[in-house]
Design a protein around this motif. Sequence first.
Motif, PDB file in Angstrom:
ATOM      1  N   TYR A  40      -2.916   3.450   1.627  1.00 38.11           N
ATOM      2  CA  TYR A  40      -1.665   4.138   1.961  1.00 38.11           C
ATOM      3  C   TYR A  40      -0.470   3.219   1.719  1.00 38.11           C
ATOM      4  N   ILE A  41      -0.601   1.969   2.108  1.00 36.33           N
ATOM      5  CA  ILE A  41       0.502   1.020   1.932  1.00 36.33           C
ATOM      6  C   ILE A  41       0.792   0.796   0.449  1.00 36.33           C
ATOM      7  N   LYS A  42      -0.249   0.661  -0.342  1.00 36.52           N
ATOM      8  CA  LYS A  42      -0.052   0.464  -1.785  1.00 36.52           C
ATOM      9  C   LYS A  42       0.563   1.704  -2.425  1.00 36.52           C
ATOM     10  N   GLU A  43       0.046   2.867  -2.067  1.00 39.53           N
ATOM     11  CA  GLU A  43       0.525   4.122  -2.654  1.00 39.53           C
ATOM     12  C   GLU A  43       2.010   4.335  -2.383  1.00 39.53           C
ATOM     13  N   ASN A  44       2.450   3.918  -1.206  1.00 37.67           N
ATOM     14  CA  ASN A  44       3.837   4.140  -0.815  1.00 37.67           C
ATOM     15  C   ASN A  44       4.715   2.905  -0.996  1.00 37.67           C
ATOM     16  N   GLN A  45       4.148   1.855  -1.587  1.00 36.34           N
ATOM     17  CA  GLN A  45       4.885   0.629  -1.915  1.00 36.34           C
ATOM     18  C   GLN A  45       5.593   0.056  -0.686  1.00 36.34           C
ATOM     19  N   LEU A  46       4.843  -0.049   0.405  1.00 36.77           N
ATOM     20  CA  LEU A  46       5.397  -0.533   1.661  1.00 36.77           C
ATOM     21  C   LEU A  46       5.188  -2.042   1.816  1.00 36.77           C
TER      22      LEU A  46
END
Length: 211
Positions: A40-46
């Motif tokens: 999720y963090i990678k997908e949303n570039q967080l």
Amino acid sequence: MKWRRMPLGPIGTNAYIISNQQKECLIIDPGSEPSKVFGYIKENQLKPIAILLTHAHYDHIGAVDDVRDMYEIPVYIHKKEQSWLMDPALNLSINLPFGEPIRLKPAEEIISSEGLMSIGSFTFEIFETPGHSPGSISIYFKDENLVFSGDALFEGSIGRTDLPGGNYDVLMKSIHDKLLTLPEETLVLSGHGGETTIQQEMDSNPFLNGF
């Protein structure tokens, strides 16, 4: 501010990822399945900046070291449960039928009192809400009308008090004094199950009826 509820592990413990316009994020209770958190963090570039723990039972802490090591970020926990991270007997992972006993590294940051806290550009309030466990906290974002209640208050239910360190009277006082005093429209994001509101729980939670 955005938030994502992410049920993880064999009993579906809710982790939450809270992000802002700067793409910073806080991770609450990463209990298992770190790959889902990473995805999720990678997908949303967080950009993760901290892990916050509502309490230290095994199902809320199982992926803490994986997440902490991946992003090199600090872990925050209440002082009454800081030793639980390293002790499988206290975090209740010692006799589980699945997985290994959990022994984590110590937390970098210890929460010693209630009040306002800032991490990065996030500002929120810490409530001490013991009863399910001695060091349970709730995390309140006033401007967003959100409270992350851990295992204190659920949709239609309350946290268990039959585990070591649990106390029914203490839990009910925590809920009544710290959570039910919030605005009725406050969204309650719990450690298990779906979302609810303070008003809904005041109106229909059978454990709170008449308290």
